[in-house]
Each structure stands twice: as structure tokens, then as C-alpha cells.
Design a protein around this motif. Structure first.
Motif, PDB file in Angstrom:
ATOM      1  N   GLU A 191       1.918   6.734  -6.792  1.00 29.99           N
ATOM      2  CA  GLU A 191       0.934   7.738  -7.205  1.00 29.99           C
ATOM      3  C   GLU A 191       1.484   9.139  -6.974  1.00 29.99           C
ATOM      4  OE1 GLU A 191      -2.860   7.105  -5.352  1.00 29.99           O
ATOM      5  OE2 GLU A 191      -2.863   4.979  -5.928  1.00 29.99           O
ATOM      6  N   TYR A 192       2.131   9.349  -5.828  1.00 33.50           N
ATOM      7  CA  TYR A 192       2.678  10.650  -5.489  1.00 33.50           C
ATOM      8  C   TYR A 192       3.763  11.056  -6.477  1.00 33.50           C
ATOM      9  CZ  TYR A 192       4.865  14.364  -2.733  1.00 33.50           C
ATOM     10  OH  TYR A 192       5.374  15.542  -2.305  1.00 33.50           O
ATOM     11  N   VAL A 193       4.680  10.136  -6.767  1.00 30.88           N
ATOM     12  CA  VAL A 193       5.756  10.423  -7.710  1.00 30.88           C
ATOM     13  C   VAL A 193       5.167  10.695  -9.093  1.00 30.88           C
ATOM     14  CG1 VAL A 193       7.739   9.399  -8.882  1.00 30.88           C
ATOM     15  CG2 VAL A 193       7.508   9.179  -6.416  1.00 30.88           C
ATOM     16  N   GLY A 194       4.163   9.919  -9.469  1.00 32.12           N
ATOM     17  CA  GLY A 194       3.506  10.142 -10.767  1.00 32.12           C
ATOM     18  C   GLY A 194       2.900  11.533 -10.857  1.00 32.12           C
ATOM     19  N   VAL A 195       2.333  12.016  -9.779  1.00 32.25           N
ATOM     20  CA  VAL A 195       1.740  13.355  -9.759  1.00 32.25           C
ATOM     21  C   VAL A 195       2.825  14.409  -9.893  1.00 32.25           C
ATOM     22  CG1 VAL A 195       0.530  15.023  -8.290  1.00 32.25           C
ATOM     23  CG2 VAL A 195      -0.303  12.684  -8.442  1.00 32.25           C
ATOM     24  N   LEU A 196       3.965  14.187  -9.249  1.00 37.19           N
ATOM     25  CA  LEU A 196       5.059  15.168  -9.304  1.00 37.19           C
ATOM     26  C   LEU A 196       5.677  15.266 -10.695  1.00 37.19           C
ATOM     27  CD1 LEU A 196       6.944  14.593  -5.930  1.00 37.19           C
ATOM     28  CD2 LEU A 196       5.483  16.506  -6.546  1.00 37.19           C
ATOM     29  N   LYS A 197       5.686  14.172 -11.452  1.00 36.92           N
ATOM     30  CA  LYS A 197       6.273  14.159 -12.790  1.00 36.92           C
ATOM     31  C   LYS A 197       5.478  14.991 -13.779  1.00 36.92           C
ATOM     32  CE  LYS A 197       8.688   9.781 -12.427  1.00 36.92           C
ATOM     33  NZ  LYS A 197       8.799   8.413 -12.912  1.00 36.92           N
ATOM     34  N   ILE A 198       4.209  15.182 -13.523  1.00 37.07           N
ATOM     35  CA  ILE A 198       3.345  15.913 -14.473  1.00 37.07           C
ATOM     36  C   ILE A 198       3.600  17.360 -14.441  1.00 37.07           C
ATOM     37  CG2 ILE A 198       0.976  16.553 -14.999  1.00 37.07           C
ATOM     38  CD1 ILE A 198       0.151  13.821 -14.012  1.00 37.07           C
ATOM     39  N   ARG A 200       0.831  -1.205   0.000  1.00 38.57           N
ATOM     40  CA  ARG A 200       0.000   0.000   0.000  1.00 38.57           C
ATOM     41  C   ARG A 200       0.861   1.249   0.000  1.00 38.57           C
ATOM     42  NH1 ARG A 200      -4.302  -0.890   4.604  1.00 38.57           N
ATOM     43  NH2 ARG A 200      -2.598  -2.033   5.488  1.00 38.57           N
ATOM     44  N   LEU A 201       1.945   1.238   0.775  1.00 34.30           N
ATOM     45  CA  LEU A 201       2.854   2.379   0.819  1.00 34.30           C
ATOM     46  C   LEU A 201       3.529   2.582  -0.539  1.00 34.30           C
ATOM     47  CD1 LEU A 201       4.184   4.634   2.388  1.00 34.30           C
ATOM     48  CD2 LEU A 201       5.870   2.992   3.224  1.00 34.30           C
ATOM     49  N   GLU A 202       3.971   1.484  -1.158  1.00 33.74           N
ATOM     50  CA  GLU A 202       4.583   1.577  -2.487  1.00 33.74           C
ATOM     51  C   GLU A 202       3.606   2.181  -3.487  1.00 33.74           C
ATOM     52  OE1 GLU A 202       6.013  -2.247  -3.747  1.00 33.74           O
ATOM     53  OE2 GLU A 202       7.321  -2.435  -1.995  1.00 33.74           O
ATOM     54  N   SER A 203       2.357   1.760  -3.414  1.00 32.95           N
ATOM     55  CA  SER A 203       1.337   2.279  -4.312  1.00 32.95           C
ATOM     56  C   SER A 203       1.124   3.774  -4.100  1.00 32.95           C
ATOM     57  CB  SER A 203       0.030   1.512  -4.109  1.00 32.95           C
ATOM     58  OG  SER A 203      -0.985   2.057  -4.897  1.00 32.95           O
ATOM     59  N   LEU A 204       1.015   4.187  -2.847  1.00 38.21           N
ATOM     60  CA  LEU A 204       0.838   5.610  -2.537  1.00 38.21           C
ATOM     61  C   LEU A 204       2.026   6.435  -3.018  1.00 38.21           C
ATOM     62  CD1 LEU A 204      -0.689   5.525   1.054  1.00 38.21           C
ATOM     63  CD2 LEU A 204      -1.782   6.395  -1.004  1.00 38.21           C
ATOM     64  N   LEU A 205       3.227   5.927  -2.774  1.00 36.55           N
ATOM     65  CA  LEU A 205       4.416   6.643  -3.221  1.00 36.55           C
ATOM     66  C   LEU A 205       4.481   6.715  -4.741  1.00 36.55           C
ATOM     67  CD1 LEU A 205       7.082   5.313  -0.694  1.00 36.55           C
ATOM     68  CD2 LEU A 205       6.143   7.620  -0.830  1.00 36.55           C
TER      69      LEU A 205
END
Length: 112
Positions: free
Chosen positions: A105-112, A98-103
Motif C-alpha cells: 500500500e505504501y509503495v502504491g501511494v508513492l508511485k502516484i 500484514r507487513l507485505e500488505s502495508l508495504l
């Protein structure tokens, strides 16, 4: 203590009932079996849907599930390990996943 419970309180079954526990006699050694303990944990979660996973031993005790508590601690590696086994069994991702998934998603948001 055991003699007093038997002599003055009607035996262990009646004593447990007076303490709010409802205990059903299970086959000797059943709690040592991981499959049996997992099934009992699933039944607990069905009976108490407000819990996402097995709660603390204090809550299990208050709800009359001392046997499940003892099995988790004595035979199945403690609460952390048992919760991970149970999550995998019921299809919930582990805390790490779950933590890996959240991270992710977070990293994916930052790349945009």
C-alpha cells in the motif's frame, strides 16, 4: 509441596481455586493434540475479545489458563509459532503477510 497442598489445602483442585484458577480435567494427552489446543485458544479469544491473539503467559496465568500456556510452550513450538498457526486457522494473515500488505500500500501511494 504436593503433600502440603493435599494435606493442608484440600488438594490441588481446591488449591487452584483459591489461587483463582478454574481448571477442568481434560482427557490425558489432550493438550498434545494441536487441534484441541487450537480449539481451546479459540474459546479463550471468544471469552476475552479484547485480545486479538493469545496474550503472554503472564496474562494467561492470571486469567487461569495455565494449561493452555503449558501446551503452547511444551507441545506446540512456543508462542510465536503457535500464534502464527492460530492466525492461519482463524483466517487472520500472518505478521509477514500484514507487513507485505502495508508495504505494498505504501509503495502504491508513492508511485502516484
Amino acid at each position: 509441596l504436593a503433600m502440603a497442598i493435599n494435606k493442608y489445602h484440600g488438594g490441588f483442585r481446591k488449591f487452584r481455586e483459591s489461587m483463582g484458577e478454574s481448571q477442568v480435567k481434560v482427557e490425558e494427552g489432550a493438550w498434545k493434540d494441536l487441534r484441541f489446543t487450537i480449539e481451546q485458544a479459540k474459546k479463550f479469544l471468544e471469552e476475552y475479545p479484547e485480545y486479538e491473539t493469545i496474550p503472554s503467559f503472564e496474562i494467561l496465568r492470571k486469567l487461569g489458563n495455565n494449561s493452555l500456556n503449558r501446551a503452547i510452550v511444551r507441545y506446540h513450538g512456543g508462542y510465536s509459532k503457535f500464534r502464527e498457526i492460530l492466525r492461519a486457522e482463524i483466517g487472520n494473515p500472518s505478521q509477514d503477510k500484514r507487513l507485505e500488505s502495508l508495504l505494498g500500500e505504501y509503495v502504491g501511494v508513492l508511485k502516484i
